[in-house]
Design a protein around this motif. Structure first.
Motif, PDB file in Angstrom:
ATOM      1  N   GLY A  27      58.235   8.691  83.080  1.00  0.00           N
ATOM      2  CA  GLY A  27      59.699   8.740  83.017  1.00  0.00           C
ATOM      3  C   GLY A  27      60.215   9.425  81.759  1.00  0.00           C
ATOM      4  O   GLY A  27      61.427   9.480  81.534  1.00  0.00           O
ATOM      5  N   ARG A  28      59.306   9.911  80.918  1.00  0.00           N
ATOM      6  CA  ARG A  28      59.740  10.543  79.664  1.00  0.00           C
ATOM      7  C   ARG A  28      59.980  12.031  79.861  1.00  0.00           C
ATOM      8  O   ARG A  28      59.586  12.623  80.852  1.00  0.00           O
ATOM      9  N   SER A  29      60.575  12.615  78.842  1.00  0.00           N
ATOM     10  CA  SER A  29      60.710  14.072  78.806  1.00  0.00           C
ATOM     11  C   SER A  29      59.773  14.554  77.703  1.00  0.00           C
ATOM     12  O   SER A  29      59.746  13.971  76.613  1.00  0.00           O
ATOM     13  N   ALA A  30      58.954  15.580  77.987  1.00  0.00           N
ATOM     14  CA  ALA A  30      57.909  15.988  77.030  1.00  0.00           C
ATOM     15  C   ALA A  30      58.261  17.297  76.338  1.00  0.00           C
ATOM     16  O   ALA A  30      58.755  18.228  76.975  1.00  0.00           O
ATOM     17  N   GLN A  31      58.002  17.341  75.047  1.00  0.00           N
ATOM     18  CA  GLN A  31      58.176  18.559  74.246  1.00  0.00           C
ATOM     19  C   GLN A  31      56.826  18.821  73.576  1.00  0.00           C
ATOM     20  O   GLN A  31      56.355  17.988  72.800  1.00  0.00           O
ATOM     21  N   LEU A  32      56.205  19.959  73.887  1.00  0.00           N
ATOM     22  CA  LEU A  32      54.860  20.249  73.392  1.00  0.00           C
ATOM     23  C   LEU A  32      54.883  21.494  72.515  1.00  0.00           C
ATOM     24  O   LEU A  32      55.517  22.486  72.868  1.00  0.00           O
ATOM     25  N   CYS A  33      54.172  21.462  71.404  1.00  0.00           N
ATOM     26  CA  CYS A  33      54.099  22.664  70.552  1.00  0.00           C
ATOM     27  C   CYS A  33      52.738  22.730  69.887  1.00  0.00           C
ATOM     28  O   CYS A  33      52.314  21.768  69.215  1.00  0.00           O
ATOM     29  N   GLY A  34      52.059  23.847  70.043  1.00  0.00           N
ATOM     30  CA  GLY A  34      50.736  23.993  69.430  1.00  0.00           C
ATOM     31  C   GLY A  34      49.983  25.139  70.075  1.00  0.00           C
ATOM     32  O   GLY A  34      50.561  25.957  70.791  1.00  0.00           O
ATOM     33  N   PRO A  35      48.666  25.196  69.846  1.00  0.00           N
ATOM     34  CA  PRO A  35      47.865  26.282  70.418  1.00  0.00           C
ATOM     35  C   PRO A  35      47.821  26.218  71.943  1.00  0.00           C
ATOM     36  O   PRO A  35      47.886  25.118  72.519  1.00  0.00           O
ATOM     37  N   ALA A  36      47.696  27.395  72.571  1.00  0.00           N
ATOM     38  CA  ALA A  36      47.764  27.487  74.036  1.00  0.00           C
ATOM     39  C   ALA A  36      46.783  26.550  74.751  1.00  0.00           C
ATOM     40  O   ALA A  36      47.179  25.891  75.727  1.00  0.00           O
ATOM     41  N   PRO A  37      45.490  26.432  74.323  1.00  0.00           N
ATOM     42  CA  PRO A  37      44.583  25.547  75.076  1.00  0.00           C
ATOM     43  C   PRO A  37      45.048  24.090  75.057  1.00  0.00           C
ATOM     44  O   PRO A  37      44.925  23.376  76.061  1.00  0.00           O
ATOM     45  N   LEU A  38      45.610  23.652  73.917  1.00  0.00           N
ATOM     46  CA  LEU A  38      46.099  22.264  73.835  1.00  0.00           C
ATOM     47  C   LEU A  38      47.299  22.065  74.757  1.00  0.00           C
ATOM     48  O   LEU A  38      47.378  21.077  75.504  1.00  0.00           O
ATOM     49  N   ILE A  39      48.212  23.026  74.733  1.00  0.00           N
ATOM     50  CA  ILE A  39      49.416  22.911  75.571  1.00  0.00           C
ATOM     51  C   ILE A  39      49.014  22.865  77.045  1.00  0.00           C
ATOM     52  O   ILE A  39      49.528  22.060  77.822  1.00  0.00           O
ATOM     53  N   GLN A  40      48.056  23.738  77.413  1.00  0.00           N
ATOM     54  CA  GLN A  40      47.616  23.785  78.814  1.00  0.00           C
ATOM     55  C   GLN A  40      46.998  22.459  79.228  1.00  0.00           C
ATOM     56  O   GLN A  40      47.321  21.905  80.279  1.00  0.00           O
ATOM     57  N   ALA A  87      47.422  19.524  77.841  1.00  0.00           N
ATOM     58  CA  ALA A  87      48.426  18.450  77.841  1.00  0.00           C
ATOM     59  C   ALA A  87      49.311  18.548  79.084  1.00  0.00           C
ATOM     60  O   ALA A  87      49.630  17.540  79.718  1.00  0.00           O
ATOM     61  N   ARG A  88      49.685  19.769  79.420  1.00  0.00           N
ATOM     62  CA  ARG A  88      50.557  19.981  80.582  1.00  0.00           C
ATOM     63  C   ARG A  88      49.861  19.488  81.865  1.00  0.00           C
ATOM     64  O   ARG A  88      50.449  18.766  82.660  1.00  0.00           O
ATOM     65  N   ASP A  89      48.572  19.886  82.008  1.00  0.00           N
ATOM     66  CA  ASP A  89      47.811  19.456  83.200  1.00  0.00           C
ATOM     67  C   ASP A  89      47.738  17.935  83.266  1.00  0.00           C
ATOM     68  O   ASP A  89      47.939  17.337  84.325  1.00  0.00           O
ATOM     69  N   ALA A  90      47.442  17.318  82.104  1.00  0.00           N
ATOM     70  CA  ALA A  90      47.290  15.857  82.077  1.00  0.00           C
ATOM     71  C   ALA A  90      48.621  15.175  82.414  1.00  0.00           C
ATOM     72  O   ALA A  90      48.655  14.190  83.164  1.00  0.00           O
ATOM     73  N   LEU A  91      49.724  15.706  81.888  1.00  0.00           N
ATOM     74  CA  LEU A  91      51.035  15.094  82.154  1.00  0.00           C
ATOM     75  C   LEU A  91      51.397  15.192  83.631  1.00  0.00           C
ATOM     76  O   LEU A  91      51.928  14.246  84.215  1.00  0.00           O
ATOM     77  N   HIS A 117      49.615  12.644  85.456  1.00  0.00           N
ATOM     78  CA  HIS A 117      50.191  11.313  85.239  1.00  0.00           C
ATOM     79  C   HIS A 117      51.534  11.155  85.952  1.00  0.00           C
ATOM     80  O   HIS A 117      52.218  10.154  85.772  1.00  0.00           O
ATOM     81  N   GLY A 118      51.952  12.177  86.696  1.00  0.00           N
ATOM     82  CA  GLY A 118      53.159  12.052  87.510  1.00  0.00           C
ATOM     83  C   GLY A 118      54.427  12.532  86.846  1.00  0.00           C
ATOM     84  O   GLY A 118      55.523  12.309  87.362  1.00  0.00           O
ATOM     85  N   MET A 119      54.317  13.181  85.674  1.00  0.00           N
ATOM     86  CA  MET A 119      55.537  13.692  85.032  1.00  0.00           C
ATOM     87  C   MET A 119      55.983  14.956  85.769  1.00  0.00           C
ATOM     88  O   MET A 119      55.169  15.850  86.019  1.00  0.00           O
ATOM     89  N   PRO A 120      57.255  15.061  86.154  1.00  0.00           N
ATOM     90  CA  PRO A 120      57.700  16.279  86.862  1.00  0.00           C
ATOM     91  C   PRO A 120      57.601  17.504  85.946  1.00  0.00           C
ATOM     92  O   PRO A 120      57.851  17.393  84.736  1.00  0.00           O
ATOM     93  N   ALA A 121      57.236  18.658  86.529  1.00  0.00           N
ATOM     94  CA  ALA A 121      57.076  19.891  85.733  1.00  0.00           C
ATOM     95  C   ALA A 121      58.359  20.216  84.968  1.00  0.00           C
ATOM     96  O   ALA A 121      58.317  20.714  83.843  1.00  0.00           O
ATOM     97  N   ALA A 122      59.523  19.912  85.576  1.00  0.00           N
ATOM     98  CA  ALA A 122      60.800  20.256  84.927  1.00  0.00           C
ATOM     99  C   ALA A 122      61.041  19.439  83.657  1.00  0.00           C
ATOM    100  O   ALA A 122      61.885  19.796  82.846  1.00  0.00           O
ATOM    101  N   ALA A 123      60.289  18.327  83.495  1.00  0.00           N
ATOM    102  CA  ALA A 123      60.484  17.478  82.303  1.00  0.00           C
ATOM    103  C   ALA A 123      59.572  17.919  81.161  1.00  0.00           C
ATOM    104  O   ALA A 123      59.594  17.327  80.089  1.00  0.00           O
ATOM    105  N   ILE A 124      58.738  18.943  81.409  1.00  0.00           N
ATOM    106  CA  ILE A 124      57.778  19.380  80.376  1.00  0.00           C
ATOM    107  C   ILE A 124      58.263  20.685  79.750  1.00  0.00           C
ATOM    108  O   ILE A 124      58.415  21.697  80.442  1.00  0.00           O
ATOM    109  N   HIS A 125      58.505  20.669  78.457  1.00  0.00           N
ATOM    110  CA  HIS A 125      58.984  21.853  77.735  1.00  0.00           C
ATOM    111  C   HIS A 125      57.951  22.191  76.665  1.00  0.00           C
ATOM    112  O   HIS A 125      57.368  21.285  76.077  1.00  0.00           O
ATOM    113  N   PHE A 126      57.743  23.460  76.437  1.00  0.00           N
ATOM    114  CA  PHE A 126      56.738  23.777  75.409  1.00  0.00           C
ATOM    115  C   PHE A 126      57.080  25.049  74.654  1.00  0.00           C
ATOM    116  O   PHE A 126      57.846  25.891  75.134  1.00  0.00           O
ATOM    117  N   GLU A 127      56.496  25.161  73.465  1.00  0.00           N
ATOM    118  CA  GLU A 127      56.659  26.348  72.623  1.00  0.00           C
ATOM    119  C   GLU A 127      55.267  26.773  72.181  1.00  0.00           C
ATOM    120  O   GLU A 127      54.496  25.955  71.658  1.00  0.00           O
TER     121      GLU A 127
END
Ligand code: FAD
Length: 426
Positions: free
Chosen positions: A389-402, A404-408, A411-421
Motif C-alpha cells: 500500500g506504500r508509494s516507492a521512491q528508488l534512487c541508485g545504480p541501475a541493477p539495484l533499481i531493477q 528492487a522494482r522486480d521485488a516490489l 510483493h503486489g505494489m502497483p507499477a504506477a506507485a514505483i518511481h525511480f531516478e
C-alpha cells in the motif's frame, strides 16, 4: 527517471515532444507533398522531408534548458525522444537515395546505379552522402554505451554536423528555402543554445563553494552559495555543475549532473559528489572559494508524493535526493528509508540519518552494507509494514533499481506507485 504517472503529473508533458515532432512533420510534408508524382519518386520525397523534419526536431530535443525540459516531461524523457526521432530520421533519410534508385531502376539498372554512385553526381548530392555518413557515425556512437563519456559525446556531435550538412544539401538542391525557413533557424538555434548556452555555460548561474566536507570514502559534500540570482530548487531535483578554479584547485570545467542534497534558506545548495570517473575523482580535491557555474534545476523526483506511507530506497550516492528531503524539515508521512551501501566507510551521511530518524517518529531507517544488489533485498522489503500500500521512491545504480522494482512488483505494489531516478543518462 521516474514512472509515467509522475511525468504526467509534471504537466501532462509526456505528449509535448511527440506533438512538436508531429507538428514539424506536418509543416514539411504539407509544403512538399508530391501530389503530382507517384510510386518510388513520391515516396523518396516524403522520406526526405519527413527525415529532415524529424532531424531538426531531434536537435531541439537535445537543448538542455530547465524550462524546456519541464515542458517535455523531464530531461530523461526529452533525451529519449531526441534519440527516437534521430534514429527514425536516419532510417527515412537512408531510404531517400534507395527509393530514388528504385525509381531509376524502371529506366535501367545502370541508371539506378548512377543514382547511387556519388562520383557520378554533382557536389550538392555529395553533401547528402556526407550528411548520411556523419549521421551514421553519430548514431553508432549513440548506441555504444560502453564508450568513455567524453569520446561518446564528441562522436555524438558528428550527428549534429550531419544535420547541418543535410540541410545545406536540401537548400542547394531545392534552389529555394521552402520549409527550410523553419528548419534552418530551428537547427541553428538549437545547436547554438546547446553548444554555447549549455556546454560552454553562457546561460549558467554563478555560485561559489562555501565549504567542502568529506562524508565517506571518495565522497565529498560541497555547499554552493549564489553569487547572483538564486535557483529555486526542490528536494529530488538535480543541477548541472561545472567547477572552475581556486587557489590550489583547477576544475575540469565540464558540466556534470548532481542531485541537490541540501537546500539552504539563503539559497545555498549542497551537492554530494562521489568519485566515479575522471572529473568527479578530481573534484574530491575541491576547496572553498572555487567558482561554480550551475544550470537547472532539472527533474521531478520526489516532487509528487502520494498522501500515504512511503518507501524510500537508496543505493550508495543515491541517498542525496533523500538527504535534501529529510533536511528540509520533519516528514508528514510515515516513511521507511532502506539505505544500501558497500561498506561502513562508504556509508555517507549515516550518522546524520540516524540523528534524523531519532528525532522524527515518522522516519524508520534501515541501513545495510552490501556489494552489488543486496542478497537480502527481498527479505528487507518483506519486513516493511504495509508494503503493497506504500508509494516507492528508488534512487541508485541501475541493477539495484531493477532488482528492487522486480521485488516490489512481486510483493503486489502497483507499477504506477514505483518511481525511480537513475544517475546515468546519455
Ligand atoms: C540525474 C543525475 C543525478 C546525479 N546525481 C549525482 C549525485 O548526487 N552525486 C554523484 O556523485 N553523482 C551523481 N550523478 C552521477 C554523476 O553525474 C557522474 O558520476 C559524473 O558525471 C561522472 O563524471 P566523471 O567525469 O567523473 O566520470 P565519467 O567516467 O566521465 O562518467 C561516468 C558516467 O557518468 C555519466 N555522466 C558523466 N558526465 C555526464 C554528463 N555531463 N551528463 C550526463 N551524464 C554524465 C555517464 O553515464 C558516464 O558514463 C548523477 C547523474 C545523473 C544523470
Amino acid at each position: 527517471m521516474s514512472a509515467a504517472p509522475a511525468a504526467l503529473r509534471r504537466g501532462g508533458s509526456l505528449v509535448a515532444a511527440p506533438a512538436v515532432l508531429l507538428a514539424l512533420l506536418a509543416a514539411c510534408l504539407g509544403w512538399a507533398w508530391p501530389a503530382e508524382l507517384g510510386g518510388w519518386r513520391a515516396l523518396s520525397i516524403v522520406c526526405a522531408w519527413a527525415g529532415t523534419a524529424l532531424l531538426a526536431g531531434s536537435l531541439l530535443l537535445m537543448v538542455r534548458a530547465a524550462r524546456l525540459a519541464a515542458l517535455f516531461g523531464g530531461l530523461d524523457a526529452q533525451y529519449r525522444w531526441h534519440h527516437r526521432s534521430g534514429t527514425v530520421a536516419y532510417v527515412l533519410l537512408l531510404a531517400h537515395p534507395l527509393t530514388l534508385a528504385a525509381d531509376a531502376w524502371a529506366e535501367s539498372p545502370v541508371r539506378a546505379w548512377q543514382v547511387l554512385a556519388p562520383w557520378a553526381q554533382h557536389w550538392t548530392v555529395w553533401l547528402g552522402w556526407l550528411a548520411l555518413l556523419l549521421l551514421m557515425a553519430g548514431l553508432a556512437a549513440t548506441f555504444s554505451l560502453h564508450l568513455p563519456y567524453r569520446r561518446w559525446r564528441a562522436l555524438h556531435y558528428l550527428a549534429g554536423a550531419g544535420v547541418v550538412t543535410g540541410l545545406i544539401h536540401v537548400w542547394a538542391l531545392l534552389g529555394e528555402a521552402g520549409p527550410l525557413w523553419l528548419l534552418l533557424p530551428l537547427a541553428a538555434l538549437a545547436l547554438g543554445w546547446r553548444l554555447l548556452g549549455s556546454d560552454l555555460g553562457l546561460a549558467a548561474r554563478p555560485y561559489r563553494v562555501r565549504s567542502v566536507v568529506p562524508h565517506a570514502a571518495g565522497l565529498i559534500e560541497a555547499v554552493l552559495e549564489p553569487c547572483g540570482p538564486r535557483m529555486a530548487v526542490t528536494p529530488g531535483q538535480f543541477v548541472f555543475a561545472a567547477f572552475g578554479d581556486g587557489a590550489h584547485f583547477h576544475g575540469c570545467g565540464e558540466f556534470h549532473p548532481f542531485t541537490v542534497s541540501g537546500i539552504g534558506a539563503d539559497g545555498a545548495l549542497a551537492v554530494g559528489i562521489k568519485a566515479l570517473g575522471p572529473c568527479s575523482r578530481h573534484v574530491q580535491a575541491l576547496e572553498p572559494g572555487v567558482t561554480v557555474r550551475l544550470e537547472g534545476p532539472f527533474g521531478g523526483f520526489l516532487a509528487e508524493r502520494a498522501a500515504g506511507p512511503q518507501l524510500w530506497l537508496a543505493g550508495g550516492v543515491g541517498i542525496t535526493p533523500f538527504m535534501a528531503a529529510l533536511r528540509a524539515g520533519p516528514l508528514t508521512q510515515p516513511t521507511t528509508l532502506l539505505y544500501f551501501h558497500r561498506s561502513a566507510q562508504d556509508a555517507a551521511y549515516l550518522d546524520e540519518l540516524r540523528q534524523l530518524a531519532a528525532a522524527d517518529p515518522l522516519l524508520t531507517l534501515v541501513s545495510e552494507a552490501a556489494d552489488g544488489p543486496p542478497p537480502m533485498l527481498a527479505a528487507r522489503l518483506a519486513e516493511v509494514p504495509g508494503l503493497a500500500g506504500r508509494s516507492a521512491q528508488l534512487c541508485g545504480p541501475a541493477p539495484l533499481i531493477q532488482a528492487a522494482r522486480d521485488a516490489l512488483l512481486r510483493h503486489g505494489m502497483p507499477a504506477a506507485a514505483i518511481h525511480f531516478e537513475l544517475f546515468d543518462f546519455r
